[in-house]
Design an enzyme around this catalytic site. Structure first.
Site, PDB file in Angstrom:
ATOM      1  CB  ALA A  90      -5.760   2.483   6.256  1.00  0.00           C
ATOM      2  CB  SER A 140       0.854  10.286  -4.109  1.00  0.00           C
ATOM      3  OG  SER A 140       0.303  10.434  -4.926  1.00  0.00           O
ATOM      4  CG  LEU A 141       4.984  11.026  -7.909  1.00  0.00           C
ATOM      5  CD1 LEU A 141       4.742   9.965  -9.063  1.00  0.00           C
ATOM      6  CD2 LEU A 141       6.134  11.731  -7.630  1.00  0.00           C
ATOM      7  CD  GLU A 184      11.990   7.507 -12.391  1.00  0.00           C
ATOM      8  OE1 GLU A 184      13.073   8.169 -12.061  1.00  0.00           O
ATOM      9  OE2 GLU A 184      11.464   6.451 -11.797  1.00  0.00           O
ATOM     10  CE  LYS A 208       2.139   8.303 -11.414  1.00  0.00           C
ATOM     11  NZ  LYS A 208       1.166   7.448 -11.548  1.00  0.00           N
ATOM     12  CE  LYS A 267      -1.143  10.054 -14.591  1.00  0.00           C
ATOM     13  NZ  LYS A 267      -2.144  10.374 -13.549  1.00  0.00           N
ATOM     14  CB  CYS A 301     -33.335  28.304  -6.356  1.00  0.00           C
ATOM     15  SG  CYS A 301     -33.257  26.528  -5.523  1.00  0.00           S
ATOM     16  CB  CYS A 320     -36.229  27.006  -2.525  1.00  0.00           C
ATOM     17  SG  CYS A 320     -35.106  28.305  -2.959  1.00  0.00           S
ATOM     18  CB  CYS A 340     -32.971  27.310  -0.464  1.00  0.00           C
ATOM     19  SG  CYS A 340     -32.527  25.886  -1.835  1.00  0.00           S
TER      20      CYS A 340
HETATM   21  S1  IVH Z   1       8.207   8.065  -7.537  1.00  0.00           S
HETATM   22  C1  IVH Z   1       8.347  10.315  -3.341  1.00  0.00           C
HETATM   23  N1  IVH Z   1       8.492   6.983  -9.745  1.00  0.00           N
HETATM   24  O1  IVH Z   1       2.988   6.459  -9.009  1.00  0.00           O
HETATM   25  C2  IVH Z   1       8.000  10.042  -4.913  1.00  0.00           C
HETATM   26  N2  IVH Z   1       6.350   6.593  -8.732  1.00  0.00           N
HETATM   27  O2  IVH Z   1       1.026   8.421  -8.620  1.00  0.00           O
HETATM   28  C3  IVH Z   1       7.240   8.715  -4.996  1.00  0.00           C
HETATM   29  N3  IVH Z   1       4.859   5.125  -9.789  1.00  0.00           N
HETATM   30  O3  IVH Z   1       2.614   5.953  -5.548  1.00  0.00           O
HETATM   31  C4  IVH Z   1       6.954   7.925  -6.189  1.00  0.00           C
HETATM   32  N4  IVH Z   1       6.024   4.903 -11.427  1.00  0.00           N
HETATM   33  O4  IVH Z   1       3.320   3.849  -6.997  1.00  0.00           O
HETATM   34  C5  IVH Z   1       7.810   7.035  -8.592  1.00  0.00           C
HETATM   35  N5  IVH Z   1       8.919   6.059 -12.057  1.00  0.00           N
HETATM   36  C6  IVH Z   1       7.986   6.144 -10.671  1.00  0.00           C
HETATM   37  C7  IVH Z   1       6.862   5.734 -10.688  1.00  0.00           C
HETATM   38  C8  IVH Z   1       5.679   5.896  -9.724  1.00  0.00           C
HETATM   39  C9  IVH Z   1       5.017   4.563 -10.773  1.00  0.00           C
HETATM   40  C10 IVH Z   1       3.690   5.474  -8.803  1.00  0.00           C
HETATM   41  C11 IVH Z   1       3.779   5.097  -7.529  1.00  0.00           C
HETATM   42  C12 IVH Z   1       3.520   6.268  -6.675  1.00  0.00           C
HETATM   43  C13 IVH Z   1       2.324   6.600  -7.651  1.00  0.00           C
HETATM   44  C14 IVH Z   1       2.249   8.198  -7.633  1.00  0.00           C
END
Ligand code: IVH
Length: 729
Positions: A69, A117-118, A151, A153, A346, A451, A454, A475
């Site tokens: 999916a 996702s974030l 925290e 990532k 990031k 262009c 064309c 074009c």
């Molecule tokens: S919170 C609703 N916390 O990053 C919020 N995600 O880019 C859900 N990830 O799908 C995510 N470390 O797989 C959260 N400390 C962290 C994370 C984290 C890694 C991943 C997670 C998410 C992705 C989004």
């Protein structure tokens, strides 16, 4: 030294590395056509990378990383983006290749609560915006306390673990967020994941990241006869998604818990308290998680974690900030794929120097001339890069679209040594040039004023950063791209008529398709002619018959699909839906667009602009398509073959305001306008900016003014904030 490109580029928070825009800044995934070239380029790059990685993982490593999916949805989105921004479509795009066939194996699990996702941020200023957005959404005073957690990532793959009465009953990957893969048996092999928990709520869904440490990754890759994985993330994903749990068991996977899904009782009333509670229950949580009072705190933690990055022993790619108060998290809620209460900050881009070997101009669906850099292949952050976006002519010349100097005003010339950067999963960009290494005699790049496809004049309208071909459907590049868009997935989606076939039919002398209407006369022309389709190379009786049937099946088409398929500049899926819902059926829409002119059709023009989400640029573009004879002819020629179905309105049984048009006016005291609008839309209502005969309900706070008066005049039901709260509660 690095100014990052155009006005939208940003520097990393550390100040020394440029960084592109957040990937998904809007409230919903933006329409492919509604994105700027840069935004589209970012998303195309990240999707291409995702799909390519998925193909390699599947075909070469036999270790799929994403669900079918996810794969399909990425490919669909990429197709739509390339159709809307053809200049960005690389000949090596995964859309030009046959993808991995679906693999049978894992069962599916529907997540009780969606896995989200974030949103990404790169620059410190985006964190200011994030906090300001939250304060404004919640209507908090600037000095009201607002705590966050920060925290790491973790660069792994997310997993949802469901415990019932303290026992692990299933584990699922994120999949498309709604349905993931059932990897329960594999998750049971991971030592960090408890099989049983005591003291947990009856129903507990724990969410977190599966990852592999650097040491374990190195040992795994060095193992005899081992399959070599590109990085720890791939190794973790490949190891979790094994059909044989014994293989997973032999792989050293770890888990960090950072969130939750469905719960029968809350873990705590704060994010921090909940994470601590998960730790008490026996889940590994990240010890670097820190409570922060303000932005300065967040940035300090970000810097500290970045400094520790190389010594942590596992990959992280940023720091996640989350609102600590869960009651506020609930109020903030979610956009289509991301929470409003969290953001991933990031780490900065990775860079490399290489040579610019050429500049190619591609012409897109809307006539945009887009320059693409051809590069000597170079590895940046583990990925080989041979193309980069050059945005537009100003960017090459060393200025942004307001005329300010970029790269200290240094232009880019073929033969130059240029610095490439990538941040996150985004398309590579050029952010610097080394004049000391410029080859002698290198010429300033002269951007074409006609262009290349064309020969029509290519002009720049005032205020437009992009030079555009004026050839329209005459074009070939624009026509082919418009046609490709027309038949693409989000549009008419005609099976058997993809990009490749469109190219071929466009150039076919006997049975050409040069405009959308030609598709619907194809069968009749085929039958009348001598060179029948079924006798051509690549076609047979059955495939020709199937194509005609697929075309016939689309003669009946919903209004929103038709509007989106026309390929009008600035009109994407989302705005097409807004227009369709507002006007209801084709005759009303067509008549309104024909009339909508600020001078001669002020009422129709005002009505168009009153649609929430329709701005002047979009309004002008869509109205013009119906008022310019050449474009109008193409539309008329198409519509005569169609039966256009009225717009689909949102389900009306879901809530008392579903399908209604609301207008907020005056001051709301219990919630901000943004929150009120989000709530209304979540309940299926449309929110308009001004009161008209189409308004169903006005919510008037103190100081309602002229809108309140107009509602009264028109006899539109008007309620106050207390009644509004009662209505949505
Ligand atoms: S919170 C609703 N916390 O990053 C919020 N995600 O880019 C859900 N990830 O799908 C995510 N470390 O797989 C959260 N400390 C962290 C994370 C984290 C890694 C991943 C997670 C998410 C992705 C989004």
């Amino acid at each position: 030294m690095g100014q990052s490109g155009d006005s939208k580029g940003r520097r990393g928070a550390s100040g020394d590395a440029p960084a592109p825009e957040a990937a998904q800044p809007g409230d919903a995934r933006p329409d492919a056509a509604g994105l700027s070239t840069e935004e589209a380029a970012d998303e195309i790059a990240s999707l291409s990378q995702l799909i390519e990685a998925a193909n390699i993982a599947y075909h070469q490593n036999d270790a799929p990383e994403i669900t079918d999916a996810e794969y399909d949805s990425a490919k669909r989105r990429l197709t739509a983006l390339e159709a809307a921004h053809p200049a960005l479509a690389s000949p090596e795009s995964p859309t030009t290749k046959v993808g991995a066939p679906a693999k049978e194996g894992f069962g599916k699990i529907r997540h009780a609560q969606r896995m989200m996702s974030l949103e990404n941020a790169f620059a410190a200023s985006e964190i200011d915006e994030f906090i300001a957005r939250i304060r404004s959404f919640l209507g908090l005073a600037p000095d009201a306390p607002l705590e966050f957690t920060a925290e790491p990532k973790i660069d792994g793959l997310s997993l949802s673990l469901r415990y019932e009465n303290g026992r692990l009953v299933h584990a699922a990957t994120r999949g498309d967020g709604e349905i993931g893969e059932n990897v329960t048996e594999n998750a049971r092999q991971i030592a960090d994941i408890p099989q049983n928990v005591t003291g947990a709520p009856e129903l507990l869904e724990v969410r977190g990241e599966v990852y592999m440490t650097h040491a374990d990754f190195a040992a795994l890759n060095a193992g005899e006869g081992a399959r070599v994985f590109a990085n720890p993330r791939n190794a973790a994903a490949g190891s979790l998604r094994q059909l044989d749990p014994a293989i997973t068991a032999a792989r050293p996977l770890r888990f960090f818990a950072y969130g939750w899904g469905e719960l029968s009782a809350p873990l705590s009333d704060t994010q921090m308290g909940s994470v601590n509670q998960l730790k008490t229950l026996g889940f590994p949580t990240n010890e670097l998680t820190t409570l922060c009072r303000d932005k300065a705190d967040l940035l300090r933690v970000w810097e500290r974690i970045e400094a520790q990055r190389s010594t942590l022993g596992y990959d992280i790619d940023g720091v996640v900030y989350k609102v600590n108060d869960l009651a506020l998290q609930r109020r903030l809620g979610f956009r289509s794929t991301t929470p409003r209460w969290a953001i991933a900050h990031k780490f900065p881009a990775e860079t490399a120097w290489t040579r610019l070997t050429g500049i190619e101009i591609q012409v897109g669906r809307t006539g945009a001339l887009s320059p693409v850099a051809r590069l000597e292949p170079v590895t940046v952050g583990g990925v080989t890069v041979s193309n980069a976006t050059l945005h537009n002519e100003d960017y090459i010349a060393g200025r942004d679209n307001t005329g300010r100097a970029l790269r200290g005003g240094r232009d880019l010339r073929i033969g130059d040594m240029v610095r490439i950067y990538r941040a996150g999963d985004v398309i590579p960009k050029i952010d610097d040039v080394d004049l000391a290494q410029r080859p002698e005699g290198a010429q300033k790049f002269s951007f074409p004023e006609t262009c290349p496809e064309c020969g029509s004049a290519a002009i720049r309208e005032p205020g437009d950063a992009v030079r555009r071909c004026t050839g329209g459907m005459a074009c070939p590049a624009q026509a082919v791209e418009k046609l490709k868009h027309f038949v693409s997935r989000g549009a008419f989606d005609i099976a058997g008529l993809g990009a490749k076939q469109i190219e071929a039919f466009y150039h076919d002398a006997a049975l050409p398709i040069r405009k959308p209407g030609d598709i619907f006369t194809l069968e009749a022309r085929d039958q009348a002619g001598l060179a029948r389709l079924e006798n051509r190379e690549g076609w047979g009786k059955i495939s020709a018959r199937n194509l005609f049937a697929a075309i016939d099946a689309r003669r009946e088409i919903p209004l929103e699909t038709l509007i989106g398929a026309l390929g009008i500049r600035h009109v994407g899926e989302q705005s097409a839906r807004l227009l369709a819902r507002h006007y209801g059926d084709w005759p009303s829409f067509e008549a309104a667009m024909e009339a909508a002119d600020p001078e001669t059709g002020a009422e129709a023009w005002a009505d168009l602009l009153a649609i929430d989400g329709v701005g002047e640029v979009l309004a002008r573009s869509v109205a013009l398509a119906f008022q310019q004879p050449a474009e109008r002819e193409v539309i008329d020629d198409l519509v005569r073959h169609l039966h256009v179905l009225p717009a689909r309105q949102p389900a009306t049984d879901a809530s008392p305001i579903a399908g209604k048009t609301l207008v907020f006016t005056g001051t709301l005291e219990q919630m901000s306008r943004a929150e009120a609008k989000a709530r209304a839309e979540a309940l299926g209502a449309k929110v308009a900016g001004s009161v008209s005969a189409r308004t169903d309900l006005v919510i008037a706070g103190p100081g309602a003014g002229s809108k309140g008066k107009k509602a009264l005049e028109l006899g539109i039901e008007t309620i106050d904030e207390a009644q509004w709260l009662a209505l949505i509660s």
